[in-house]
Design a protein around this motif. Structure first.
Motif, PDB file in Angstrom:
ATOM      1  N   CYS A 127     -15.277 -19.215   5.720  1.00  0.00           N
ATOM      2  CA  CYS A 127     -15.968 -17.791   5.108  1.00  0.00           C
ATOM      3  C   CYS A 127     -15.750 -17.855   3.740  1.00  0.00           C
ATOM      4  O   CYS A 127     -14.615 -17.846   3.311  1.00  0.00           O
ATOM      5  N   THR A 128     -16.847 -17.630   3.062  1.00  0.00           N
ATOM      6  CA  THR A 128     -16.869 -17.521   1.526  1.00  0.00           C
ATOM      7  C   THR A 128     -16.055 -16.281   1.022  1.00  0.00           C
ATOM      8  O   THR A 128     -15.607 -16.405  -0.183  1.00  0.00           O
TER       9      THR A 128
ATOM     10  N   ASN B 187     -31.650 -16.571  -0.736  1.00  0.00           N
ATOM     11  CA  ASN B 187     -30.876 -16.403  -2.190  1.00  0.00           C
ATOM     12  C   ASN B 187     -29.489 -16.149  -1.745  1.00  0.00           C
ATOM     13  O   ASN B 187     -28.449 -16.591  -2.451  1.00  0.00           O
ATOM     14  N   SER B 188     -29.137 -15.352  -0.603  1.00  0.00           N
ATOM     15  CA  SER B 188     -27.614 -15.305  -0.312  1.00  0.00           C
ATOM     16  C   SER B 188     -27.158 -16.393   0.159  1.00  0.00           C
ATOM     17  O   SER B 188     -25.959 -16.694  -0.143  1.00  0.00           O
TER      18      SER B 188
ATOM     19  N   LEU C  19     -20.527 -10.112  -1.644  1.00  0.00           N
ATOM     20  CA  LEU C  19     -21.054 -11.408  -2.006  1.00  0.00           C
ATOM     21  C   LEU C  19     -21.371 -11.443  -3.642  1.00  0.00           C
ATOM     22  O   LEU C  19     -20.913 -12.375  -4.507  1.00  0.00           O
ATOM     23  N   THR C  20     -21.939 -10.146  -4.012  1.00  0.00           N
ATOM     24  CA  THR C  20     -22.167 -10.238  -5.436  1.00  0.00           C
ATOM     25  C   THR C  20     -20.722 -10.115  -6.237  1.00  0.00           C
ATOM     26  O   THR C  20     -20.759 -10.838  -7.395  1.00  0.00           O
ATOM     27  N   ALA C  21     -19.990  -9.531  -5.942  1.00  0.00           N
ATOM     28  CA  ALA C  21     -18.691  -9.324  -6.642  1.00  0.00           C
ATOM     29  C   ALA C  21     -17.939 -10.550  -6.692  1.00  0.00           C
ATOM     30  O   ALA C  21     -17.324 -10.972  -7.514  1.00  0.00           O
TER      31      ALA C  21
ATOM     32  N   ARG D 180     -20.767   1.240  -6.180  1.00  0.00           N
ATOM     33  CA  ARG D 180     -19.425   1.408  -6.146  1.00  0.00           C
ATOM     34  C   ARG D 180     -18.774   0.920  -4.967  1.00  0.00           C
ATOM     35  O   ARG D 180     -17.809   0.194  -5.049  1.00  0.00           O
ATOM     36  N   VAL D 181     -19.492   1.055  -3.744  1.00  0.00           N
ATOM     37  CA  VAL D 181     -19.390   0.261  -2.594  1.00  0.00           C
ATOM     38  C   VAL D 181     -18.862  -1.130  -2.876  1.00  0.00           C
ATOM     39  O   VAL D 181     -18.068  -2.016  -2.270  1.00  0.00           O
ATOM     40  N   GLU D 182     -20.102  -1.746  -3.565  1.00  0.00           N
ATOM     41  CA  GLU D 182     -20.048  -3.126  -4.003  1.00  0.00           C
ATOM     42  C   GLU D 182     -18.639  -3.682  -4.570  1.00  0.00           C
ATOM     43  O   GLU D 182     -18.247  -4.834  -4.339  1.00  0.00           O
TER      44      GLU D 182
END
Length: 267
Positions: A115-116, A150-151, A131-133, A201-203
């Motif tokens: 799991c990344t 992309n993901s 994933l972005t963070a 903000r959730v990110e």
């Protein structure tokens, strides 16, 4: 030893296969043991049901109308996974959906993997789950448009940053007739979702540090940021992860207290 890694991402009609939600896009990126990206593949999948939150994934009914059903890509996908270590960002989420799709066809996907989301927290200095963070913390390029491919590419980047610290993990073994070069349907364009105040903000919400809890809260993150209904689907996710009612209540209490602090009550 296996053939390397298969990094997977799925787009789905919802958050829980237990609520009859289905895979509508699947992507696989191959990375060899030296960290070189060697292949990639992606297709839309016709779920034979409504597509759920189209504002989230950006996939239209016209695009999936002529796409293969999962049965039509199951052999191709099996060929791309089998003999490789399975990798995904929040692996349990993708694995639940893929296992449910194969189970509908009478096959068992009994797999573990990497799991990344966990790797990024352990080795790459990521303090948040998304994933972005994680990509930002690890300096991994990530396209802003949303698609399974992309993901998967972004998760592959996280894996490559972690390879020197990854131990031995058994590869996937799938007893499914493998058909290579089954036809695939691509989406017309990747989707750029609207990033509102809450989603941003959730990110960046901090991880809890317990794997099952972060796997669960990652799905809460997705539901809240995407404006999806949560209660019944999250109950299924909690059950799949072996969380009891007391654990879920405590996680929710801490989570929504933090969301309230970060949003100043605008959630």
């Amino acid at each position: 030893m296996g053939n390397g890694y298969a990094i997977v991402d799925v787009e789905t009609t919802g958050l829980s296969p237990g609520r009859h939600h289905r895979v509508i896009e699947v992507a696989v990126v191959h990375v060899d043991f030296s960290g070189r990206r060697t292949d990639e593949w992606c297709t839309l999948v016709n779920p034979r049901r409504d597509l759920g939150a189209q504002h989230v994934h950006g996939i239209s009914a016209d695009e999936v109308r002529l796409a293969p059903e999962f049965a039509g890509i199951a052999g191709e996908l099996a060929a791309r996974l089998s003999g490789r270590v399975l990798v995904a960002h929040n692996l349990s989420f993708d694995l639940r959906f893929l296992s449910a799709e194969y189970a509908r066809l009478g096959f068992e996907l009994a797999a573990s993997g990497l799991c990344t989301m966990e790797l990024a927290g352990q080795f790459l200095g990521a303090s948040s789950r998304s994933l972005t963070a994680c990509c930002e913390a690890a300096d991994v390029p990530m396209c802003g448009a949303r698609s399974a491919l992309n993901s998967a590419r972004a998760a592959a980047g996280l894996l490559m940053r972690s390879l020197d610290r990854v131990g031995d993990v058994p590869p996937v073994r799938l007893n499914v007739p493998q058909v290579v070069n089954a036809y695939a349907t691509q989406r017309r364009r990747a989707h750029i979702p609207n990033r509102d105040f809450l989603a941003e903000r959730v990110e960046v919400l901090p991880r809890v540090g317990t794997r099952r809890y972060d796997e669960y809260l990652d799905v809460v993150d997705r539901a809240l940021a995407d404006g999806r209904p949560m209660e019944e689907e999250l109950a299924d996710v909690a059950c799949a992860l072996g969380l009891d009612a007391a654990e879920v209540m405590e996680l929710h209490r801490g989570y929504f207290t933090l969301v309230g602090e970060l949003t100043g009550g605008r959630a």
